[in-house]
Design a protein around this motif. Structure first.
Motif, PDB file in Angstrom:
ATOM      1  N   THR B  59       7.982 -13.521  79.359  1.00 44.08           N
ATOM      2  CA  THR B  59       8.235 -13.442  80.803  1.00 44.08           C
ATOM      3  C   THR B  59       9.129 -14.599  81.214  1.00 44.08           C
ATOM      4  O   THR B  59       9.127 -15.643  80.577  1.00 44.08           O
ATOM      5  CB  THR B  59       6.923 -13.549  81.604  1.00 44.08           C
ATOM      6  OG1 THR B  59       6.292 -14.770  81.244  1.00 44.08           O
ATOM      7  CG2 THR B  59       6.009 -12.388  81.305  1.00 44.08           C
ATOM      8  N   TYR B  60       9.876 -14.387  82.312  1.00 43.78           N
ATOM      9  CA  TYR B  60      10.830 -15.424  82.706  1.00 43.78           C
ATOM     10  C   TYR B  60      10.142 -16.645  83.295  1.00 43.78           C
ATOM     11  O   TYR B  60      10.692 -17.736  83.297  1.00 43.78           O
ATOM     12  CB  TYR B  60      11.862 -14.852  83.698  1.00 43.78           C
ATOM     13  CG  TYR B  60      11.302 -14.519  85.056  1.00 43.78           C
ATOM     14  CD1 TYR B  60      11.338 -15.455  86.080  1.00 43.78           C
ATOM     15  CD2 TYR B  60      10.734 -13.269  85.324  1.00 43.78           C
ATOM     16  CE1 TYR B  60      10.828 -15.149  87.329  1.00 43.78           C
ATOM     17  CE2 TYR B  60      10.219 -12.958  86.557  1.00 43.78           C
ATOM     18  CZ  TYR B  60      10.267 -13.904  87.565  1.00 43.78           C
ATOM     19  OH  TYR B  60       9.742 -13.618  88.791  1.00 43.78           O
ATOM     20  N   GLU B 454      11.368 -21.865  81.316  1.00 41.07           N
ATOM     21  CA  GLU B 454      11.532 -20.741  82.243  1.00 41.07           C
ATOM     22  C   GLU B 454      13.014 -20.411  82.305  1.00 41.07           C
ATOM     23  O   GLU B 454      13.850 -21.245  81.998  1.00 41.07           O
ATOM     24  CB  GLU B 454      11.106 -21.080  83.656  1.00 41.07           C
ATOM     25  CG  GLU B 454      10.096 -22.156  83.826  1.00 41.07           C
ATOM     26  CD  GLU B 454       9.838 -22.399  85.300  1.00 41.07           C
ATOM     27  OE1 GLU B 454       8.669 -22.436  85.639  1.00 41.07           O
ATOM     28  OE2 GLU B 454      10.772 -22.549  86.103  1.00 41.07           O
ATOM     29  N   GLU B 457      15.408 -14.395  85.911  1.00 47.11           N
ATOM     30  CA  GLU B 457      14.736 -13.121  85.654  1.00 47.11           C
ATOM     31  C   GLU B 457      15.633 -12.097  84.959  1.00 47.11           C
ATOM     32  O   GLU B 457      15.168 -11.306  84.140  1.00 47.11           O
ATOM     33  CB  GLU B 457      14.240 -12.551  86.992  1.00 47.11           C
ATOM     34  CG  GLU B 457      13.311 -11.365  86.823  1.00 47.11           C
ATOM     35  CD  GLU B 457      12.863 -10.811  88.166  1.00 47.11           C
ATOM     36  OE1 GLU B 457      13.122 -11.455  89.201  1.00 47.11           O
ATOM     37  OE2 GLU B 457      12.254  -9.727  88.159  1.00 47.11           O
ATOM     38  N   GLU B 460      15.330 -11.394  81.223  1.00 42.09           N
ATOM     39  CA  GLU B 460      14.021 -11.095  80.640  1.00 42.09           C
ATOM     40  C   GLU B 460      14.070  -9.980  79.596  1.00 42.09           C
ATOM     41  O   GLU B 460      13.432 -10.089  78.532  1.00 42.09           O
ATOM     42  CB  GLU B 460      13.019 -10.734  81.745  1.00 42.09           C
ATOM     43  CG  GLU B 460      11.587 -10.728  81.254  1.00 42.09           C
ATOM     44  CD  GLU B 460      10.608 -10.586  82.404  1.00 42.09           C
ATOM     45  OE1 GLU B 460      10.104 -11.609  82.886  1.00 42.09           O
ATOM     46  OE2 GLU B 460      10.348  -9.441  82.823  1.00 42.09           O
TER      47      GLU B 460
END
Lengths: 211, 535
Positions: B59-60, B454, B457, B460
């Motif tokens: 996940t981002y 991180e 998005e 991803e």
């Protein structure tokens, strides 16, 4: 919200297209080598599999062929080297003073970007710049090594403590683009991110006057 | 038959299987087995760290582990995989086992030094594990200053001591190989009759002996600045942070060749054997490994194109990096040409070897991409670089290492592994590897920086594919662990030369006798005297 890849790779600076052309040229060259070698490996593996009835007689002479298959690709790749080296000077040497439209000071510190415009206006993790102008960044770090990276502009340079580095770009497309720290700098390295906002010069002038 | 003569005929595994007899052994073959067990343990540790990294990146958001833990995890992954797995992998296991056999000697030149090398490796390893238990280190395997010396609050000194110690085990191995290859070759075994595996390890040993001391000095300087606040690298104390990068890469770029040259040696043995052909262009292949070893010392600055290093220095480093591609390309072309008019069969070791050639080629070509100055400006410190060097080190070195383990497994243990499972694992690893690392080229091209806990998005999907590939890859790596161990007990007896391969190691029994050969072999023919007609 999903965003496209445009904020990463949209050809947003005067140098982006040049980068993409060079990358494409090298990509084609590398693909050619890959396809030829892969084809030969599979072709030989099938044709000369054990038990196949084929003529395996051969006189092995290697010297001439070694030179041919080494020097011809090397010449092609050398052209890429020259091209990439020439373009590298364009990326890393900023234009002469009189060609620079805007000077921006950049300070990197764990874990934020501090940016200051010529009139003293400051911002953090966001950089507003006018479209079509040559912009020069003078960068330094307060602590460890960081790296100032805008993928859409195809530029990156390390930001060192105790030494000024300069880079430049000319944005050619309106929009918001990613700004990353690309040199590992400790715990929140991946949060040392920001946005570059490319605006019409008139909008930028107005923005600059806002408190 | 005297008692002494009887000992000559017992296998190196037989007689004295107490722990003490293993831990005090001077037999290069037993030391190879000790190394094999130790580096497999470290491969598992490094692999678990890789699994945590890939899980986090599914996940981002940074939601699986904290940023601090993530940073410590990739640092551990790098340190363990580079110094405790990849560098010793082929030389310390296969090299240790095979070089005396391949040159027709009874042992390495300095058996005690060889054992000392394993003990140093173990001490360095224990230090590193202790460092992790104490709290770990978060500098990355590169220990960039001034972060490592003045800013990190983790166990940097303990980490560099562990690496410092394990470096000496590498130097010892290098010295041992160089002297053995120079002085202990069997009668008739001239330099240009040596198997490529020996040439490759010879070139590797030269790098080990010349480059590793620089690493030791550099890490010492890091510890000195950190402990005594003496200004060496931190500009706040009057030092120069780029000095560290120059010193570090002066070692660490040649270290890449420490990791991949032995793999080239393995691939040559495997491809020659399973195509029943002599290696094409033998002399060019031998000159190439030596050329790579020498040129490898002239390219370190290509890690520093955006560091603030002089633009003109960058051009020289880029040019030399293009030049080092020549001998690498010669290797790939000659392996391909070796297949021509051969009699090719596809046992598991050959599948690994062919996979190696393909993945090494992709790794090498993308190496040219990042050696091209202007392209590197955008691509450096992104996942493009991660993908590139994993193609070389995992796709290249680990594939060849596993191919070599399968090929010489019958020689080392006297037992055959299950051929069917061997092939399944080779294919799984090849597929899993590509699914894991190919998307990382795209991620890097898009600009995803490495060492990111991180990320935006939009990236991803590619990260999910990469992590999915890692699952396949994990399965592929676990399989050999199972069927190879299984074969120790249930595998069928291999016999002296199950592959009908050439090379002195196949002329003795499997597993070899304690002193390798009943009498010193005399070599009368060139290496790889295979003939595809006779099959």
């Amino acid at each position: 919200m999903m965003e496209g890849f445009g904020s990463f790779l949209g050809e947003a600076s005067s140098l982006s297209r040049h980068f993409d052309t060079l990358f494409l040229a090298l990509f084609i060259l590398c693909s050619l080598v890959t396809i030829i070698i892969t084809f030969l490996i599979i072709f030989f593996a099938v044709k000369y599999r054990r038990g196949a009835k084929v003529n395996r007689f051969t006189v092995r002479k290697s010297t001439a062929i070694e030179f041919v298959w080494t020097l011809i690709p090397f010449g092609l790749f050398l052209a890429i080297f020259v091209w990439a080296a020439y373009f590298y000077t364009e990326l890393l040497f900023p234009p002469d003073d009189e060609m620079v439209d805007l000077d921006i000071a950049v300070v990197g510190k764990q874990w934020m970007w501090k940016l200051q415009h010529p009139n003293g206006k400051r911002e953090i993790n966001k950089l507003h710049v006018p479209l079509g102008k040559n912009i020069r960044l003078t960068m330094v770090s307060q602590d460890v090594i960081h790296s100032f990276f805008i993928p859409a502009f195809r530029i990156k340079h390390d930001v060192l403590p105790g030494r000024y580095s300069t880079i430049w770009f000319r944005p050619i497309k309106l929009g918001e683009y990613h700004l990353f720290c690309a040199e590992y700098c400790g715990t929140d390295h991946s949060r040392m991110r920001g946005k570059v906002v490319v605006m019409e010069p008139s909008d930028y002038a107005q923005w600059l006057q806002q408190k | 038959m005297s008692a002494n003569a009887a000992a000559e005929y017992t296998s190196y595994l037989g007689g004295g299987d107490t722990l003490k007899s293993w831990l005090t052994t001077l037999d290069h073959k037993r030391i190879a087995v000790l190394y094999l067990i130790s580096i497999t343990l470290f491969f598992l540790i490094g692999g678990v760290a890789a699994a945590v990294i890939r899980l986090e990146l599914v996940t981002y958001a940074g939601d699986f582990v904290t940023a601090e833990t993530y940073n410590k995890t990739f640092s551990l992954h790098g340190i363990v995989m580079v110094w405790f797995f990849l560098i010793p992998s082929i030389p310390a296991t296969l090299g240790n086992f095979l070089i005396p056999l391949m040159v027709g000697a009874r042992d390495l030149a300095f058996p005690r030094l060889n054992l000392a090398s394993w003990y140093l490796y173990t001490v360095g390893g224990i230090f590193t594990i202790g460092m992790v238990i104490a709290g770990g280190v978060d500098t990355g395997w590169t220990f960039y200053t001034p972060f490592s010396t003045m800013f990190s609050n983790t166990y940097v000194v303990a980490a560099v001591i562990g690496v410092f110690i394990v470096g000496f085990s590498t130097i010892f191995t290098g010295i041992n190989f160089i002297v053995t290859i120079h002085k202990m070759r069997a009668p008739g075994l001239t330099w240009f009759r040596l198997p490529m595996f020996v040439w490759a390890n010879y070139a590797t040993s030269a790098i080990m002996v010349l480059a590793t001391p620089v690493l030791a000095m550099t890490l010492t300087l890091v510890a000195v600045e950190r402990i005594f606040q003496i200004g060496i690298f931190d500009p706040a104390l009057g030092g120069d942070p780029l000095l560290f990068q120059h010193l570090f890469w002066f070692y660490s770029h040649p270290a890449v060749y420490i990791m991949v040259l032995p793999a080239m040696g393995v691939a040559s043995e495997l491809i020659a054997c399973f195509s029943r052909n002599p290696i094409f262009g033998y002399r060019f292949m031998a000159y190439s490994v030596m050329a790579i070893a020498v040129l490898g010392f002239l390219v370190w600055g290509h890690h520093m194109f955006v560091s603030g290093q002089s633009v003109y220095a960058g051009m020289m480093f880029s040019l030399f990096s293009f030049v080092v591609a020549i001998p690498s390309a010669i290797k790939v072309f000659n392996w391909t040409a070796t297949l021509y008019k051969g009699s090719i069969s596809f046992e598991a070791p050959m599948l690994y070897a062919l996979g190696f050639v393909f993945l090494f080629m992709i790794g090498g070509l993308t190496g040219i991409v990042v050696a091209a100055l202007a392209l590197d400006v955008h691509l450096t410190d992104t996942y493009f670089v991660i993908a590139h060097f994993h193609y070389i080190m995992v796709g290249g070195s680990v594939m060849a290492y596993l191919g070599g383990i399968h090929f010489w497994w019958p020689k080392m243990t006297g037992k055959m592994y299950s051929e069917m499972w061997g092939r399944v694992a080779a294919v799984l690893i090849f597929v899993g590897f590509n699914v894991t690392f190919f998307p990382q080229f795209l991620l890097g091209y898009l600009g995803m920086p490495r060492r990111y806990h991180e990320y935006p998005e939009a990236l991803e999907v590619l990260n999910v594919i990469s992590s999915g590939g890692a699952v396949i890859l994990t399965l592929g790596y676990l399989l050999p662990l199972v069927y190879l161990l299984w074969s120790l007990r249930y595998g069928r007896i291999a016999g002296g030369n199950p592959w009908e391969a050439k090379g002195l190691e196949w002329q003795t029994s499997s597993p070899p006798a304690k002193h390798n050969f009943k009498e010193t072999p005399v070599v009368t023919e060139e290496a790889y005297a295979y003939s595809p007609y006779k099959v």
